[in-house]
Design a protein around this motif. Sequence first.
Motif, PDB file in Angstrom:
ATOM      1  N   VAL A 210     -56.020   4.237  54.659  1.00  0.00           N
ATOM      2  CA  VAL A 210     -55.492   3.149  55.474  1.00  0.00           C
ATOM      3  C   VAL A 210     -56.383   2.882  56.685  1.00  0.00           C
ATOM      4  O   VAL A 210     -56.658   1.729  57.024  1.00  0.00           O
ATOM      5  N   GLU A 211     -56.878   3.917  57.304  1.00  0.00           N
ATOM      6  CA  GLU A 211     -57.723   3.741  58.485  1.00  0.00           C
ATOM      7  C   GLU A 211     -59.047   3.074  58.117  1.00  0.00           C
ATOM      8  O   GLU A 211     -59.542   2.220  58.835  1.00  0.00           O
ATOM      9  N   LEU A 212     -59.607   3.451  56.977  1.00  0.00           N
ATOM     10  CA  LEU A 212     -60.852   2.843  56.511  1.00  0.00           C
ATOM     11  C   LEU A 212     -60.645   1.360  56.220  1.00  0.00           C
ATOM     12  O   LEU A 212     -61.462   0.519  56.607  1.00  0.00           O
ATOM     13  N   LEU A 213     -59.541   1.033  55.563  1.00  0.00           N
ATOM     14  CA  LEU A 213     -59.243  -0.369  55.272  1.00  0.00           C
ATOM     15  C   LEU A 213     -59.031  -1.169  56.559  1.00  0.00           C
ATOM     16  O   LEU A 213     -59.477  -2.311  56.675  1.00  0.00           O
ATOM     17  N   ARG A 214     -58.385  -0.552  57.530  1.00  0.00           N
ATOM     18  CA  ARG A 214     -58.169  -1.216  58.816  1.00  0.00           C
ATOM     19  C   ARG A 214     -59.504  -1.504  59.498  1.00  0.00           C
ATOM     20  O   ARG A 214     -59.718  -2.583  60.038  1.00  0.00           O
ATOM     21  N   GLU A 215     -60.412  -0.539  59.464  1.00  0.00           N
ATOM     22  CA  GLU A 215     -61.740  -0.728  60.059  1.00  0.00           C
ATOM     23  C   GLU A 215     -62.492  -1.865  59.386  1.00  0.00           C
ATOM     24  O   GLU A 215     -63.143  -2.665  60.044  1.00  0.00           O
ATOM     25  N   GLU A 216     -62.416  -1.923  58.065  1.00  0.00           N
ATOM     26  CA  GLU A 216     -63.069  -3.004  57.328  1.00  0.00           C
ATOM     27  C   GLU A 216     -62.514  -4.358  57.762  1.00  0.00           C
ATOM     28  O   GLU A 216     -63.255  -5.308  57.970  1.00  0.00           O
ATOM     29  N   THR A 217     -61.204  -4.432  57.898  1.00  0.00           N
ATOM     30  CA  THR A 217     -60.568  -5.683  58.312  1.00  0.00           C
ATOM     31  C   THR A 217     -60.961  -6.045  59.737  1.00  0.00           C
ATOM     32  O   THR A 217     -61.244  -7.208  60.040  1.00  0.00           O
ATOM     33  N   LEU A 218     -60.989  -5.051  60.617  1.00  0.00           N
ATOM     34  CA  LEU A 218     -61.388  -5.311  62.003  1.00  0.00           C
ATOM     35  C   LEU A 218     -62.818  -5.847  62.081  1.00  0.00           C
ATOM     36  O   LEU A 218     -63.112  -6.758  62.861  1.00  0.00           O
ATOM     37  N   LYS A 219     -63.710  -5.304  61.253  1.00  0.00           N
ATOM     38  CA  LYS A 219     -65.094  -5.800  61.223  1.00  0.00           C
ATOM     39  C   LYS A 219     -65.139  -7.265  60.812  1.00  0.00           C
ATOM     40  O   LYS A 219     -65.870  -8.057  61.395  1.00  0.00           O
ATOM     41  N   LYS A 220     -64.342  -7.621  59.801  1.00  0.00           N
ATOM     42  CA  LYS A 220     -64.298  -9.015  59.345  1.00  0.00           C
ATOM     43  C   LYS A 220     -63.774  -9.927  60.447  1.00  0.00           C
ATOM     44  O   LYS A 220     -64.311 -11.020  60.667  1.00  0.00           O
ATOM     45  N   ILE A 221     -62.732  -9.490  61.135  1.00  0.00           N
ATOM     46  CA  ILE A 221     -62.164 -10.292  62.223  1.00  0.00           C
ATOM     47  C   ILE A 221     -63.205 -10.495  63.315  1.00  0.00           C
ATOM     48  O   ILE A 221     -63.388 -11.607  63.825  1.00  0.00           O
ATOM     49  N   GLU A 222     -63.915  -9.423  63.681  1.00  0.00           N
ATOM     50  CA  GLU A 222     -64.949  -9.536  64.720  1.00  0.00           C
ATOM     51  C   GLU A 222     -66.057 -10.498  64.311  1.00  0.00           C
ATOM     52  O   GLU A 222     -66.533 -11.289  65.133  1.00  0.00           O
ATOM     53  N   ASP A 223     -66.442 -10.462  63.041  1.00  0.00           N
ATOM     54  CA  ASP A 223     -67.462 -11.394  62.551  1.00  0.00           C
ATOM     55  C   ASP A 223     -66.979 -12.835  62.664  1.00  0.00           C
ATOM     56  O   ASP A 223     -67.719 -13.722  63.089  1.00  0.00           O
ATOM     57  N   HIS A 224     -65.724 -13.059  62.286  1.00  0.00           N
ATOM     58  CA  HIS A 224     -65.162 -14.413  62.375  1.00  0.00           C
ATOM     59  C   HIS A 224     -65.069 -14.872  63.831  1.00  0.00           C
ATOM     60  O   HIS A 224     -65.371 -16.029  64.139  1.00  0.00           O
ATOM     61  N   ILE A 225     -64.675 -13.984  64.716  1.00  0.00           N
ATOM     62  CA  ILE A 225     -64.581 -14.330  66.140  1.00  0.00           C
ATOM     63  C   ILE A 225     -65.953 -14.716  66.673  1.00  0.00           C
ATOM     64  O   ILE A 225     -66.093 -15.682  67.428  1.00  0.00           O
ATOM     65  N   ARG A 226     -66.973 -13.954  66.282  1.00  0.00           N
ATOM     66  CA  ARG A 226     -68.345 -14.263  66.694  1.00  0.00           C
ATOM     67  C   ARG A 226     -68.751 -15.660  66.230  1.00  0.00           C
ATOM     68  O   ARG A 226     -69.312 -16.456  66.990  1.00  0.00           O
ATOM     69  N   GLN A 227     -68.427 -15.974  64.982  1.00  0.00           N
ATOM     70  CA  GLN A 227     -68.748 -17.292  64.429  1.00  0.00           C
ATOM     71  C   GLN A 227     -67.975 -18.394  65.157  1.00  0.00           C
ATOM     72  O   GLN A 227     -68.523 -19.459  65.441  1.00  0.00           O
ATOM     73  N   ILE A 228     -66.718 -18.132  65.459  1.00  0.00           N
ATOM     74  CA  ILE A 228     -65.901 -19.104  66.188  1.00  0.00           C
ATOM     75  C   ILE A 228     -66.506 -19.354  67.562  1.00  0.00           C
ATOM     76  O   ILE A 228     -66.612 -20.500  68.011  1.00  0.00           O
ATOM     77  N   GLY A 229     -66.924 -18.291  68.238  1.00  0.00           N
ATOM     78  CA  GLY A 229     -67.550 -18.432  69.553  1.00  0.00           C
ATOM     79  C   GLY A 229     -68.805 -19.288  69.498  1.00  0.00           C
ATOM     80  O   GLY A 229     -69.037 -20.141  70.359  1.00  0.00           O
ATOM     81  N   GLN A 230     -69.615 -19.085  68.475  1.00  0.00           N
ATOM     82  CA  GLN A 230     -70.834 -19.867  68.318  1.00  0.00           C
ATOM     83  C   GLN A 230     -70.517 -21.334  68.055  1.00  0.00           C
ATOM     84  O   GLN A 230     -71.142 -22.228  68.627  1.00  0.00           O
ATOM     85  N   LEU A 231     -69.539 -21.597  67.195  1.00  0.00           N
ATOM     86  CA  LEU A 231     -69.151 -22.976  66.906  1.00  0.00           C
ATOM     87  C   LEU A 231     -68.555 -23.655  68.144  1.00  0.00           C
ATOM     88  O   LEU A 231     -68.846 -24.822  68.414  1.00  0.00           O
ATOM     89  N   ALA A 232     -67.736 -22.913  68.868  1.00  0.00           N
ATOM     90  CA  ALA A 232     -67.130 -23.460  70.083  1.00  0.00           C
ATOM     91  C   ALA A 232     -68.198 -23.826  71.105  1.00  0.00           C
ATOM     92  O   ALA A 232     -68.153 -24.892  71.724  1.00  0.00           O
ATOM     93  N   ALA A 233     -69.165 -22.956  71.284  1.00  0.00           N
ATOM     94  CA  ALA A 233     -70.258 -23.218  72.234  1.00  0.00           C
ATOM     95  C   ALA A 233     -71.075 -24.429  71.791  1.00  0.00           C
ATOM     96  O   ALA A 233     -71.473 -25.257  72.614  1.00  0.00           O
ATOM     97  N   ALA A 234     -71.294 -24.551  70.487  1.00  0.00           N
ATOM     98  CA  ALA A 234     -72.105 -25.651  69.962  1.00  0.00           C
ATOM     99  C   ALA A 234     -71.462 -27.014  70.197  1.00  0.00           C
ATOM    100  O   ALA A 234     -72.162 -28.012  70.383  1.00  0.00           O
ATOM    101  N   CYS A 235     -70.130 -27.054  70.226  1.00  0.00           N
ATOM    102  CA  CYS A 235     -69.475 -28.348  70.453  1.00  0.00           C
ATOM    103  C   CYS A 235     -68.891 -28.463  71.861  1.00  0.00           C
ATOM    104  O   CYS A 235     -68.158 -29.399  72.155  1.00  0.00           O
ATOM    105  N   GLY A 236     -69.230 -27.518  72.726  1.00  0.00           N
ATOM    106  CA  GLY A 236     -68.868 -27.631  74.135  1.00  0.00           C
ATOM    107  C   GLY A 236     -67.419 -27.324  74.475  1.00  0.00           C
ATOM    108  O   GLY A 236     -66.927 -27.761  75.518  1.00  0.00           O
ATOM    109  N   LEU A 237     -66.733 -26.566  73.646  1.00  0.00           N
ATOM    110  CA  LEU A 237     -65.351 -26.183  73.957  1.00  0.00           C
ATOM    111  C   LEU A 237     -65.326 -25.182  75.105  1.00  0.00           C
ATOM    112  O   LEU A 237     -66.165 -24.279  75.171  1.00  0.00           O
TER     113      LEU A 237
END
Length: 125
Positions: free
Chosen positions: A81-108
């Motif tokens: 369960v802990e390993l699966l949670r870590e995998e999910t957390l990594k995916k969430i962090e990657d998505h957040i990073r992408q969201i931040g980049q997209l937000a910056a690109a459109c001036g949000l």
Amino acid sequence: MTILIDNKSGAPIYDQIYTQIKNQIISGELSQDEALPSIRNLAKDLRISVVTTKRAYDELEREGFIYTLPAKGCFVAPKNVELLREETLKKIEDHIRQIGQLAAACGLTRQELREMIELNLEETV
């Protein structure tokens, strides 16, 4: 178990195998203690080198997704369960990073981004 190799993806073949098996384990498509195809049979089915398949299986075993029994083969490991949670957390962090980049690109602004996240969370949670 279904593995599809995409020669146009640019991702190494062993990584494609590793990722697809890992995702099938995490999703529950492959069950605990379920036997995986032998390294040789999978290599033959995919028409790739045994070395490539072995590399994918070795990586899965090193990360705790599968285990090997001598003279028996490779099997899906009990879910950590802990390993699966870590995998999910990594995916969430990657998505957040992408969201931040997209937000910056459109001036949000940060506030606008927070509002968007809150509105979306209200719909899904």
